[in-house]
Design an enzyme around this catalytic site. Structure first.
Site, PDB file in Angstrom:
ATOM      1  N   ALA A 174      34.331  43.770  36.324  1.00 18.78           N
ATOM      2  CA  ALA A 174      32.991  43.842  36.933  1.00 18.78           C
ATOM      3  C   ALA A 174      32.494  42.450  37.339  1.00 18.78           C
ATOM      4  O   ALA A 174      32.393  42.134  38.526  1.00 18.78           O
ATOM      5  CB  ALA A 174      32.020  44.517  35.970  1.00 18.78           C
ATOM      6  N   ARG A 218      31.248  36.075  50.449  1.00 18.49           N
ATOM      7  CA  ARG A 218      30.163  36.308  51.400  1.00 18.49           C
ATOM      8  C   ARG A 218      29.362  35.029  51.643  1.00 18.49           C
ATOM      9  O   ARG A 218      28.901  34.776  52.746  1.00 18.49           O
ATOM     10  CB  ARG A 218      29.229  37.418  50.889  1.00 18.49           C
ATOM     11  CG  ARG A 218      29.895  38.795  50.889  1.00 18.49           C
ATOM     12  CD  ARG A 218      28.890  39.932  50.802  1.00 18.49           C
ATOM     13  NE  ARG A 218      28.361  40.152  49.473  1.00 18.49           N
ATOM     14  CZ  ARG A 218      28.845  41.051  48.613  1.00 18.49           C
ATOM     15  NH1 ARG A 218      29.865  41.814  48.934  1.00 18.49           N
ATOM     16  NH2 ARG A 218      28.281  41.197  47.423  1.00 18.49           N
ATOM     17  N   GLU A 267      43.927  39.045  36.840  1.00 18.99           N
ATOM     18  CA  GLU A 267      43.601  40.181  35.970  1.00 18.99           C
ATOM     19  C   GLU A 267      44.853  40.562  35.179  1.00 18.99           C
ATOM     20  O   GLU A 267      45.898  40.827  35.751  1.00 18.99           O
ATOM     21  CB  GLU A 267      43.082  41.363  36.802  1.00 18.99           C
ATOM     22  CG  GLU A 267      42.977  42.683  36.068  1.00 18.99           C
ATOM     23  CD  GLU A 267      42.142  42.648  34.786  1.00 18.99           C
ATOM     24  OE1 GLU A 267      41.074  42.001  34.780  1.00 18.99           O
ATOM     25  OE2 GLU A 267      42.587  43.249  33.773  1.00 18.99           O
ATOM     26  N   CYS A 282      32.656  52.366  32.446  1.00 18.37           N
ATOM     27  CA  CYS A 282      31.634  53.246  31.881  1.00 18.37           C
ATOM     28  C   CYS A 282      31.874  54.701  32.255  1.00 18.37           C
ATOM     29  O   CYS A 282      31.322  55.610  31.636  1.00 18.37           O
ATOM     30  CB  CYS A 282      30.258  52.848  32.377  1.00 18.37           C
ATOM     31  SG  CYS A 282      29.988  51.089  32.325  1.00 18.37           S
ATOM     32  N   ASP A 313      30.967  40.488  29.989  1.00 23.84           N
ATOM     33  CA  ASP A 313      31.060  40.851  28.571  1.00 23.84           C
ATOM     34  C   ASP A 313      31.579  39.742  27.661  1.00 23.84           C
ATOM     35  O   ASP A 313      31.586  39.913  26.438  1.00 23.84           O
ATOM     36  CB  ASP A 313      31.985  42.072  28.401  1.00 23.84           C
ATOM     37  CG  ASP A 313      31.355  43.343  28.930  1.00 23.84           C
ATOM     38  OD1 ASP A 313      30.255  43.279  29.498  1.00 23.84           O
ATOM     39  OD2 ASP A 313      31.974  44.409  28.774  1.00 23.84           O
TER      40      ASP A 313
END
Lengths: 578, 578
Positions: free
Chosen positions: A15, A26, A37, A47, A293
């Site tokens: 996220a 952008r 990753e 979620c 997190d």
């Protein structure tokens, strides 16, 4: 040419990391952006995984799709978003002096080095798996990644008995998911309530009832001791109090921030165990940011550092990091610990300080509990919401809220989130021009009703107890008289055991039946008639009267339904006739 | 004994009056409280009447019931609430010097005099019925009281053609109610849009589409000229533009405050035509208060006096009046003009200043329009909300909002109401810790997404146009190229006529197909891909690019569905092949 570009390396592609990368691109088409990753998949909505297991959507890949149905894989990010994502790549170590990350391609095992001008740690969390006997047995699983969901889904298709360890968000969502699949579910919670860091006990008790109503074998105050199995597969779960058959165990005790990379790089770890960051989300190394997190947050109401890992915060973090990396002075002010969760037909939401939090912080909390329909009560589909507000006595400032019910609790909590963020008082809440039409609200929105009852309490007009206080009082003082002022029809349908019925309309005429020396606790379905009864009794000279807040709807303890039982003892029978 | 009691007389027994009386009794058991009501019924929920006609509940009496199903009649108020209500009693005149009200019992015609220590005027509103030919014909009716609803219900059971005059709240609700009963409905609105005081034109255009989609013959910019009938019964409605058959006409042009009693008593009438009151809701005579639909309010954002009659405000007024009458210094700060209304499957809500309001007030508004699913897009039942935010450019403070869609618009507007009440900036909204779980919201709530796009505009990062601006630009500049960057499948399903399709994923590779000298307006379903396309084009040196806010979901004008039409002209055909 490549060498002139500023290089941003992001560790973690779920996220916060993906949001940071997208926003960076952008803001600056010239940056060289690489996202590493460890897992196979990137940019998934963790979620949503319990709902996949519940069967609410067919394909696991849907949790990685855009609202337009496009799969967010490495190719999508390269072609559409214009940056590089490397799934299956682990960041092994950070050399801060040389500004380099050592990485490993997990498929080939090849190691290499990636230089950076700025580094973003978005390493996420990892589920807590206590080192208890049997934790490694097949069939014992946390739920964090799509891979976990795949394996749990496979297990769930065979399972007959599941044990869920932990009554937090994932534990509750998985309890529902597995019950909906027809699996027998035992939920173990070490504390005496679920959602212990989020709800006060009296509100959690409503969740307990909803779980039990839906066939969940809820075991509170029971700690997991060990897990037993046969042939390497789980067969049962053992606590101090019992043994539960299980062919599936979901480990949902909680999560810890994934900070090993940060710690080994010598970055400051905060008091919560997560990476310490300033308001710009910079770590103790100005070239390294942390987001999502793995980073800690500031609680807006207590000013303390807290660890509340949520996708909503992670996305906000990603944006703030990107802005700061592009020279824009963005700050992340902090959080309120807001959350919502659906537990079968009970919607649960909270924000800010709980009553217990507020007391521990010395904020002298005053609370109220109020029940009301979520829209005009005559409009089809109106459902109740039960609101607990917490305010500071002296300042009358709102400190927190918990809203539960089958109705639109999420609407009320978000309104309260805005109020809490901006420092509203109870009085400001009570006069807000909330939008009213019968399909959406009542003329006095439940929030305004709750705020008004709290004002009455603060002003010394209303004297009341919440259901938990009533239960405690009854246990200490067997003399306390619970007075049901609803109609006989309502009483016949459902009632609190031991309560005396005198409908409000008859109360003025039947005052003589009530003892003047005993504590009287009038209540109704919601709260208003109970409050009116209190005022009638007080006006008639009764001195020990307090109505029960929230009415029978908020009563989380035993309820009686069906035909009214005759008292069992002759004394009781005589008393009733008298 | 009676003489020693303080006497409060309340004129009007619907919302504000009954709330004031109930609160007065709760605050002071010694007061003598009398409520006079001209009509037969008291304490009814007028807002629910259209839903009665729609058939959503069976008995008209339900609008006068408590949530527990008890009828709120005079006996209920005497027995339960402990005060006197006199239905069928008209207040004829107030003698302020003598502190007396002259009253008439409408059944007997008997007149008498009622002394007061304090008087509360809660005389409500009356529907505007212009003195046009035919206005008195049978079958021509406003909707204000339960008696009106009874008569309209009787007419609706026979009617085949209804004309509704006025596109305000009641007009829209009645359009839905009568369509649901299978009646042909023509809706006449004098202005060029419905909800003219509430919504900006571009948002109202979405309501127009919803009305037409549901078979309402919407006639904008058409004023009622006269109503014609036969044998005293309505048969048709005549405007400058046409003639419409009608066996039922609902007059819903609007309402005016009922101030004749106040005016004749010499009380000050405010600039809005409603009774002038101070923050304590006191009129120009300190012994007389006014509350509810007969009193004016202050707009919290403009500071101006406004007249917005709503049950939500009336209930708040009632409480403030009662408090002040009992020596408690309560103030009513004002309103935001918040409202919500369901129009078939479109939920509509607004609060604060519209863009037009803000411009007229010289507040230099910047706006944004953003579309998003109301919960996690993969969660079953997710539906879109389209949010328009209005902010002040220099201060970045939020000024107003309009939220439309089949999704949970009421939730977003109430959150914005709290933000507007407390003076939040766009940046504060963007970082609010709104509660997140897939059944209730997306990780980035639509509100936060909208706030972020608005921040991008304010910061000069995003260049965009809203759909109305796009339509205006296309009319002025036929060269403007509308660039659909969705997928071919989405384009095949529904599209804006004349738009060119290049999916976002292919855009970087197909830049050569696009003209560098023409204005390019990329768009998608929501907004994000359109924005990404803008950034890709800008990075590639295109200078005239602005994405369309809100995407195709917020496009209120013509849409094409089904098979893609071949261009009609040979030139077009050649262009397509090329």
């Amino acid at each position: 040419m490549q060498d002139n570009k500023r290089r941003i390396v992001i560790v973690g592609g779920v996220a916060a990391g993906m949001k940071a990368a997208s926003r960076l691109r952008r803001l600056d088409p010239e940056l060289e952006i690489t996202v590493l990753e460890r897992g196979r998949r990137v940019s998934y909505g963790a979620c949503a995984l319990p709902y996949y297991i519940e069967g609410l959507f067919e394909e696991l890949d849907e949790v990685m799709q855009t609202p337009a149905g496009v799969l967010r894989d490495a190719e999508f990010f390269r072609k559409v978003k214009g940056f590089e994502v490397r799934p299956g790549t682990e960041a092994l170590a950070v050399d801060r002096a040389a500004k380099r990350v050592r990485i490993r391609d997990l498929a080939s095992g090849t190691e290499s080095v990636l230089p950076y001008d700025a580094l973003v740690l978005a390493t996420g969390n990892r589920p807590i798996l206590p080192p208890l006997p049997g934790i490694d047995l097949a069939g014992v699983h946390p739920l964090k990644s799509p891979e976990d969901a795949e394996q749990l889904m496979e297990l769930a298709q065979q399972a007959r008995h599941a044990v869920i360890v932990g009554g937090g968000l994932i534990g509750l969502e998985m309890a529902e998911a597995l019950r909906k699949r027809g699996i027998a579910v035992t939920l173990l919670e070490m504390k005496d309530q679920v959602l212990a860091s989020a709800l006060d006990f009296g509100m959690a008790a409503l969740v307990h009832r909803e779980l039990r109503k839906n066939g969940v074998d809820l075991r509170l105050s029971e700690a997991l001791q060990r897990i037993e199995g046969e042939a390497g597969k789980v067969t049962r779960v053992i606590t101090a109090a019992g043994s539960y058959p299980a062919d599936l165990v979901v480990m949902a005790i909680g999560v810890r921030p994934e900070v090993s990379l940060a710690r080994e790089a010598g970055l400051e770890i905060g008091p919560t165990g997560a990476i310490a960051v300033n308001e710009r989300l910079q770590t103790s190394d100005p070239a390294i940011f942390a987001a999502g997190d793995c980073a800690e947050s500031t609680d807006l109401l207590s000013g303390k550092k807290v660890y509340v890992p949520l996708g909503s915060t992670a996305n906000k973090h990603g944006r703030v990091v990107a802005d700061n990396l592009c020279g824009r002075e963005e700050r992340f002010p902090g959080i309120l610990g807001s959350l919502s969760v659906k537990v079968f037909d009970l919607n649960v939401a909270r924000s800010g300080l709980s009553e217990e939090d507020a007391r521990l912080l010395g904020r002298d909390p005053v609370t109220v509990l109020a029940s009301a329909p979520d829209r005009a009560h005559i409009y089809p589909g109106a459902k109740p919401v039960i609101i607990k507000l917490v305010a500071e006595r002296a300042s009358r400032r709102l400190l927190g809220a918990q809203v539960l019910g089958s109705g639109a609790v999420d609407k009320r909590i978000d309104t309260l989130v805005a109020a809490l963020t901006l420092g509203a008082s109870v009085d400001q809440l009570a006069t807000m021009d909330l939008a009213y039409a019968p399909p959406f609200a009542s003329a006095m929105d439940p929030l305004i009703q709750a705020a008004n009852v709290l004002r009455n309490k603060l002003d010394g007009i209303a004297a009341s107890l919440d259901p938990l206080e009533v239960q405690q009082l009854r246990q200490q003082n067997r003399d306390a008289l619970l007075l049901d002022v609803r109609s006989p029809a309502e009483h016949a349908e459902i009632r609190i055991p031991g309560a005396t019925l005198i409908p409000l309309g008859a109360l003025r005429a039947r005052l003589a039946e009530l003892p003047r020396d005993r504590q009287i606790i009038p209540f109704c379905k919601l709260s208003l008639r109970g409050y009116e009864a209190q005022l009638i009794l007080q006006a008639a000279g009764f001195e020990k009267v307090r109505f029960m807040e929230g009415g029978i709807l908020a009563w989380p303890f035993e309820l009686e339904t069906g035909p009214i039982r005759e008292p069992a003892t002759p004394e009781g029978a005589i008393e009733q006739v008298a």
